[in-house]
Design a protein around this motif. Structure first.
Motif, PDB file in Angstrom:
ATOM      1  N   LYS A   7      -5.780  -5.485   4.557  1.00  0.00           N
ATOM      2  CA  LYS A   7      -5.289  -4.009   3.945  1.00  0.00           C
ATOM      3  C   LYS A   7      -4.896  -2.759   4.253  1.00  0.00           C
ATOM      4  N   GLN A   8      -4.154  -2.994   5.109  1.00  0.00           N
ATOM      5  CA  GLN A   8      -3.437  -2.122   5.367  1.00  0.00           C
ATOM      6  C   GLN A   8      -1.854  -1.731   5.451  1.00  0.00           C
ATOM      7  N   ASP A   9      -0.835  -1.208   4.819  1.00  0.00           N
ATOM      8  CA  ASP A   9       0.428  -1.534   4.521  1.00  0.00           C
ATOM      9  C   ASP A   9       1.343  -1.588   6.296  1.00  0.00           C
ATOM     10  N   VAL A  10       2.142  -2.485   5.783  1.00  0.00           N
ATOM     11  CA  VAL A  10       2.961  -2.030   7.524  1.00  0.00           C
ATOM     12  C   VAL A  10       3.989  -0.916   7.164  1.00  0.00           C
ATOM     13  N   VAL A  11       3.544  -0.226   8.481  1.00  0.00           N
ATOM     14  CA  VAL A  11       4.321   0.975   9.158  1.00  0.00           C
ATOM     15  C   VAL A  11       5.485   0.828   9.999  1.00  0.00           C
ATOM     16  N   ASP A  12       6.477   1.931   9.888  1.00  0.00           N
ATOM     17  CA  ASP A  12       6.939   1.222  11.147  1.00  0.00           C
ATOM     18  C   ASP A  12       6.203   2.157  12.556  1.00  0.00           C
TER      19      ASP A  12
END
Length: 91
Positions: free
Chosen positions: A79-84
């Motif tokens: 559901k959540q975008d992958v971020v650094d």
């Protein structure tokens, strides 16, 4: 004295050249072996082996993921975008 120095330099150069040629032959043999293994695997899987087939495969758009495979367990998508990083303000 000059003759001895030139002879030692030539001998060192020949030794280094000899070892360089041996390393190049090992590299070429290992590359040929790897290409042979790739060719056999491609033939066993029924795929063509060559540059043209490789580029045609790479230019095709990726197929959609099948149910039960990635992403995530049991085919559930994230559901959540992958971020650094995630930044939070610390009071």
């Amino acid at each position: 004295m000059n003759l001895i120095q030139n002879t030692l330099r030539a001998a060192l150069f020949l030794i280094l050249a000899f070892f360089g040629m041996i390393m190049a032959l090992i590299f070429m043999a290992s590359t040929a072996l790897a290409i042979g293994v790739l060719y056999i695997v491609a033939r066993l899987q029924g795929r063509p082996f060559g540059v043209k087939a490789y580029w045609e495969e790479r230019r095709r758009p990726p197929s959609p993921p099948q149910p039960g495979h990635w992403p995530g367990p049991a085919g559930k998508s994230r559901k959540q975008d992958v971020v650094d990083i995630e930044m939070r303000e610390i009071p």
